[in-house]
Design a protein around this motif. Sequence first.
Motif, PDB file in Angstrom:
ATOM      1  N   ALA A  32      79.435  86.441  12.861  1.00 53.32           N
ATOM      2  CA  ALA A  32      78.941  87.640  12.177  1.00 53.32           C
ATOM      3  C   ALA A  32      77.420  87.723  12.236  1.00 53.32           C
ATOM      4  O   ALA A  32      76.848  88.786  12.024  1.00 53.32           O
ATOM      5  CB  ALA A  32      79.399  87.644  10.718  1.00 53.32           C
ATOM      6  N   ARG A  34      75.562  87.224  14.910  1.00 51.23           N
ATOM      7  CA  ARG A  34      75.043  87.595  16.234  1.00 51.23           C
ATOM      8  C   ARG A  34      74.127  88.805  16.103  1.00 51.23           C
ATOM      9  O   ARG A  34      74.383  89.696  15.296  1.00 51.23           O
ATOM     10  CB  ARG A  34      76.193  87.865  17.188  1.00 51.23           C
ATOM     11  CG  ARG A  34      76.957  86.566  17.515  1.00 51.23           C
ATOM     12  CD  ARG A  34      77.827  86.688  18.727  1.00 51.23           C
ATOM     13  NE  ARG A  34      77.217  87.365  19.845  1.00 51.23           N
ATOM     14  CZ  ARG A  34      76.476  86.763  20.800  1.00 51.23           C
ATOM     15  NH1 ARG A  34      76.228  85.487  20.736  1.00 51.23           N
ATOM     16  NH2 ARG A  34      75.987  87.464  21.806  1.00 51.23           N
ATOM     17  N   LYS A  37      75.375  92.557  15.893  1.00 53.03           N
ATOM     18  CA  LYS A  37      76.293  92.974  14.822  1.00 53.03           C
ATOM     19  C   LYS A  37      75.619  93.888  13.812  1.00 53.03           C
ATOM     20  O   LYS A  37      74.430  93.776  13.525  1.00 53.03           O
ATOM     21  CB  LYS A  37      76.846  91.759  14.071  1.00 53.03           C
ATOM     22  CG  LYS A  37      77.664  90.829  14.919  1.00 53.03           C
ATOM     23  CD  LYS A  37      78.950  91.463  15.342  1.00 53.03           C
ATOM     24  CE  LYS A  37      79.737  90.438  16.148  1.00 53.03           C
ATOM     25  NZ  LYS A  37      80.952  90.948  16.636  1.00 53.03           N
ATOM     26  N   TYR A  39      76.745  95.821   9.814  1.00 61.80           N
ATOM     27  CA  TYR A  39      77.537  95.396   8.668  1.00 61.80           C
ATOM     28  C   TYR A  39      77.883  96.534   7.729  1.00 61.80           C
ATOM     29  O   TYR A  39      77.111  97.459   7.540  1.00 61.80           O
ATOM     30  CB  TYR A  39      76.776  94.329   7.868  1.00 61.80           C
ATOM     31  CG  TYR A  39      76.243  93.233   8.746  1.00 61.80           C
ATOM     32  CD1 TYR A  39      77.107  92.279   9.286  1.00 61.80           C
ATOM     33  CD2 TYR A  39      74.903  93.175   9.083  1.00 61.80           C
ATOM     34  CE1 TYR A  39      76.631  91.289  10.124  1.00 61.80           C
ATOM     35  CE2 TYR A  39      74.420  92.191   9.919  1.00 61.80           C
ATOM     36  CZ  TYR A  39      75.273  91.250  10.437  1.00 61.80           C
ATOM     37  OH  TYR A  39      74.814  90.275  11.269  1.00 61.80           O
ATOM     38  N   GLY A  50      81.497  92.480   9.831  1.00 62.92           N
ATOM     39  CA  GLY A  50      80.579  92.594  10.953  1.00 62.92           C
ATOM     40  C   GLY A  50      81.252  93.371  12.069  1.00 62.92           C
ATOM     41  O   GLY A  50      82.433  93.168  12.343  1.00 62.92           O
ATOM     42  N   TYR A  51      80.501  94.266  12.699  1.00 59.81           N
ATOM     43  CA  TYR A  51      81.114  95.103  13.738  1.00 59.81           C
ATOM     44  C   TYR A  51      80.082  95.536  14.766  1.00 59.81           C
ATOM     45  O   TYR A  51      78.868  95.389  14.565  1.00 59.81           O
ATOM     46  CB  TYR A  51      81.770  96.339  13.111  1.00 59.81           C
ATOM     47  CG  TYR A  51      80.776  97.381  12.648  1.00 59.81           C
ATOM     48  CD1 TYR A  51      80.448  98.461  13.460  1.00 59.81           C
ATOM     49  CD2 TYR A  51      80.148  97.273  11.417  1.00 59.81           C
ATOM     50  CE1 TYR A  51      79.526  99.410  13.044  1.00 59.81           C
ATOM     51  CE2 TYR A  51      79.235  98.214  10.995  1.00 59.81           C
ATOM     52  CZ  TYR A  51      78.918  99.280  11.812  1.00 59.81           C
ATOM     53  OH  TYR A  51      77.995 100.208  11.409  1.00 59.81           O
ATOM     54  N   LEU A  52      80.590  96.105  15.831  1.00 61.41           N
ATOM     55  CA  LEU A  52      79.782  96.727  16.861  1.00 61.41           C
ATOM     56  C   LEU A  52      80.490  98.010  17.265  1.00 61.41           C
ATOM     57  O   LEU A  52      81.716  98.016  17.423  1.00 61.41           O
ATOM     58  CB  LEU A  52      79.652  95.787  18.073  1.00 61.41           C
ATOM     59  CG  LEU A  52      78.723  96.228  19.181  1.00 61.41           C
ATOM     60  CD1 LEU A  52      77.298  96.382  18.663  1.00 61.41           C
ATOM     61  CD2 LEU A  52      78.754  95.217  20.311  1.00 61.41           C
ATOM     62  N   SER A  61      84.909  92.206  14.069  1.00 61.37           N
ATOM     63  CA  SER A  61      85.232  90.909  14.679  1.00 61.37           C
ATOM     64  C   SER A  61      85.547  89.886  13.608  1.00 61.37           C
ATOM     65  O   SER A  61      84.711  89.569  12.782  1.00 61.37           O
ATOM     66  CB  SER A  61      84.066  90.437  15.552  1.00 61.37           C
ATOM     67  OG  SER A  61      82.864  90.466  14.831  1.00 61.37           O
TER      68      SER A  61
END
Length: 103
Positions: A32, A34, A37, A39, A50-52, A61
């Motif tokens: 999370a 990285r 990412k 939030y 956490g996402y993209l 993810s």
Amino acid sequence: MWGATPAAAESDRERVRDLVAISEGDPLAPFALRPEKRYVFSADQQAAVGYLARLGIAVASGDPVGAPASWESAIEEFVLAMWARRLRVAVLGAGERARGIWA
């Protein structure tokens, strides 16, 4: 709408770092942190997803980081925020504890 997600604020990254530190039994929690990412936090700020987002899809993810009691709120806030941005939602690497919430 279809481009990259804006960078996460440093204050958000610090909050997530603290949530990762209290995440127990989740070997994927550090991912999370990285730099790419972004939030979304639970209503009580005790958990985060956490996402993209790329090409109209927001990919979360792993499980949320932070307090498991706040995961449902974090997932709900994430899904609502992504729908508001007209993004489809996907999740990779959900564990047994979060799978039912995501479903």
